[in-house]
Design a protein around this motif. Structure first.
Motif, short mmCIF file in Angstrom:
data_model
loop_
_atom_site.label_atom_id
_atom_site.label_comp_id
_atom_site.label_asym_id
_atom_site.label_seq_id
_atom_site.Cartn_x
_atom_site.Cartn_y
_atom_site.Cartn_z
N ARG A 81 -5.87 -12.18 6.01
CA ARG A 81 -6.07 -11.23 7.11
C ARG A 81 -7.53 -10.84 7.26
O ARG A 81 -7.97 -10.52 8.37
CB ARG A 81 -5.22 -9.99 6.87
CG ARG A 81 -3.72 -10.28 6.90
CD ARG A 81 -2.90 -9.01 6.88
NE ARG A 81 -1.47 -9.31 6.80
CZ ARG A 81 -0.51 -8.45 7.12
NH1 ARG A 81 -0.83 -7.23 7.53
NH2 ARG A 81 0.76 -8.80 7.02
N GLU A 113 -6.95 2.32 -1.83
CA GLU A 113 -5.52 2.11 -1.60
C GLU A 113 -4.93 1.34 -2.78
O GLU A 113 -5.40 0.25 -3.10
CB GLU A 113 -5.28 1.35 -0.30
CG GLU A 113 -5.32 2.20 0.93
CD GLU A 113 -4.22 3.24 1.00
OE1 GLU A 113 -3.14 3.01 0.42
OE2 GLU A 113 -4.44 4.28 1.64
N LYS A 130 -7.85 -0.83 4.08
CA LYS A 130 -7.04 -0.86 5.30
C LYS A 130 -6.01 -1.97 5.27
O LYS A 130 -4.84 -1.78 5.63
CB LYS A 130 -7.96 -1.03 6.51
CG LYS A 130 -8.77 0.21 6.85
CD LYS A 130 -9.66 -0.03 8.06
CE LYS A 130 -10.45 1.23 8.42
NZ LYS A 130 -11.35 0.99 9.58
N VAL A 131 -6.42 -3.15 4.81
CA VAL A 131 -5.51 -4.29 4.79
C VAL A 131 -4.44 -4.11 3.71
O VAL A 131 -3.26 -4.40 3.94
CB VAL A 131 -6.28 -5.61 4.58
CG1 VAL A 131 -5.32 -6.77 4.36
CG2 VAL A 131 -7.17 -5.88 5.79
N LYS A 173 -3.20 -1.32 2.56
CA LYS A 173 -2.23 -0.33 3.05
C LYS A 173 -1.28 -0.95 4.07
O LYS A 173 -0.06 -0.71 4.03
CB LYS A 173 -2.96 0.86 3.67
CG LYS A 173 -2.02 1.99 4.10
CD LYS A 173 -2.78 3.17 4.67
CE LYS A 173 -1.85 4.36 4.91
NZ LYS A 173 -0.69 4.04 5.76
N LYS A 174 -1.82 -1.75 4.95
CA LYS A 174 -0.99 -2.38 5.98
C LYS A 174 0.03 -3.34 5.36
O LYS A 174 1.21 -3.33 5.72
CB LYS A 174 -1.87 -3.12 6.98
CG LYS A 174 -1.12 -3.63 8.21
CD LYS A 174 -2.07 -4.10 9.27
CE LYS A 174 -1.32 -4.61 10.51
NZ LYS A 174 -0.47 -3.57 11.11
N VAL A 175 -0.43 -4.15 4.40
CA VAL A 175 0.46 -5.09 3.73
C VAL A 175 1.56 -4.35 2.97
O VAL A 175 2.73 -4.74 3.00
CB VAL A 175 -0.34 -6.01 2.78
CG1 VAL A 175 0.58 -6.82 1.88
CG2 VAL A 175 -1.23 -6.96 3.59
N ASP A 198 2.63 -1.18 3.59
CA ASP A 198 3.49 -0.49 4.56
C ASP A 198 4.48 -1.44 5.23
O ASP A 198 5.57 -1.01 5.64
CB ASP A 198 2.64 0.21 5.62
CG ASP A 198 1.91 1.44 5.09
OD1 ASP A 198 2.22 1.86 3.95
OD2 ASP A 198 1.02 1.95 5.79
N GLU A 199 4.11 -2.69 5.35
CA GLU A 199 5.00 -3.69 5.95
C GLU A 199 6.08 -4.16 4.98
O GLU A 199 6.95 -4.94 5.35
CB GLU A 199 4.19 -4.90 6.43
CG GLU A 199 3.30 -4.59 7.64
CD GLU A 199 2.40 -5.76 8.00
OE1 GLU A 199 2.56 -6.85 7.40
OE2 GLU A 199 1.54 -5.59 8.89
#
Length: 265
Positions: A73, A119, A244-245, A247-249, A251-252
């Motif tokens: 990503r 994170e 940021k990445v 956290k996104k990974v 959260d998904e």
């Protein structure tokens, strides 16, 4: 030279000056870290990421899956390299590696050359294993206080080292290079308790012919911890992007999805 020719020449000179100014500003922004998509030269030389679990282990596979998605990503090439915990700490502090896969929150306090990615990556339990104890007979580090058990843990694991040295006598405490060695020493009765990450030990007890005979079992959870990525300070401009990445990974739900694929739990 008539007026029209003079005006054309002035326009040409003006355009050249604008191009030159834009070039200078662009270089200045790049030097000062204002390029948002700057990959810090990793397009040619990959980001070297140290991991403290050997290739082929389930922990290695799990972390490789996670970081493959994270770096994909970010569009940064990376290379995962196994190195033992103790030696790895020295190599990463020196800047030979760009980062490390997973350490506890407090690790950064004693490693000023490293920056913690804020994170957290994932959570895990650090547990005690034995052969001659009833199940769940321990709970937390303090349950080992004033006991006379011979206790062993993986060399270089900061969490275990910090806590065990406070409550276990030096002549009863030892460390070992790999989980397999620790479990073998349990079976040979050379130690009473082996303490390690559940994600490392459980696959060995369930999938290895050497250890799946039921003799070794979990006797308690010592701690539940969050693990973080650490990067060398030379890569400090990447911390926010990693956070940021990650956290996104998480959260998904990919952390749990990959864990179930690799570990089955």
């Amino acid at each position: 030279m008539n007026f029209e020719q003079l005006w054309t020449r002035l326009q040409t000179l003006l355009v050249k000056q604008v191009i030159l100014c834009c070039t200078i500003l662009s270089l200045s922004f790049a030097e000062n870290g204002f390029c948002q998509e700057d990959n810090s030269g990793f397009d040619k030389n990959p980001f070297l990421l140290a991991i403290n679990r050997p290739e082929g282990s389930r922990a290695y596979t799990y972390l490789h899956m996670l970081y493959s998605e994270i770096f994909r990503r970010l569009e940064i090439p990376f290379k995962l390299i196994y190195i033992p915990l103790k030696r790895g700490a020295l190599e990463i502090d020196s800047g030979r590696f760009d980062g490390e896969t997973s350490r506890i929150y407090a690790y950064g306090a004693t490693h000023p050359n490293l920056i913690r990615v804020e994170e957290y990556l994932y959570s895990t339990d650090v547990s005690a294993y034995a052969t001659n104890f009833s199940s769940e007979s321990l709970s937390g580090w303090q349950s080992l206080k004033d006991t006379h058990y011979k206790v062993e843990y993986p060399r270089g694991v900061a969490l275990s080292e910090i806590n065990l040295k406070k409550i276990v006598a030096a002549n009863k405490l030892s460390n070992i290079a790999t989980a397999e060695q620790g479990l073998r020493r349990l079976l040979l009765n050379r130690i009473d308790i082996y303490i390690d990450d559940d994600l490392v030990v459980r696959p060995l007890l369930g999938g290895s012919e050497e250890f799946n005979n039921g003799e070794i079992h979990k006797i308690g959870t010592m701690d539940s911890v969050r693990l973080y990525m650490y990067i060398h300070q030379k890569n400090n401009q990447l911390e926010e992007r990693f956070s940021k990445v990650i956290k996104k990974v998480r959260d998904e739900g990919l952390m749990d999805k990959y864990r179930k694929i690799v570990f089955g739990f």
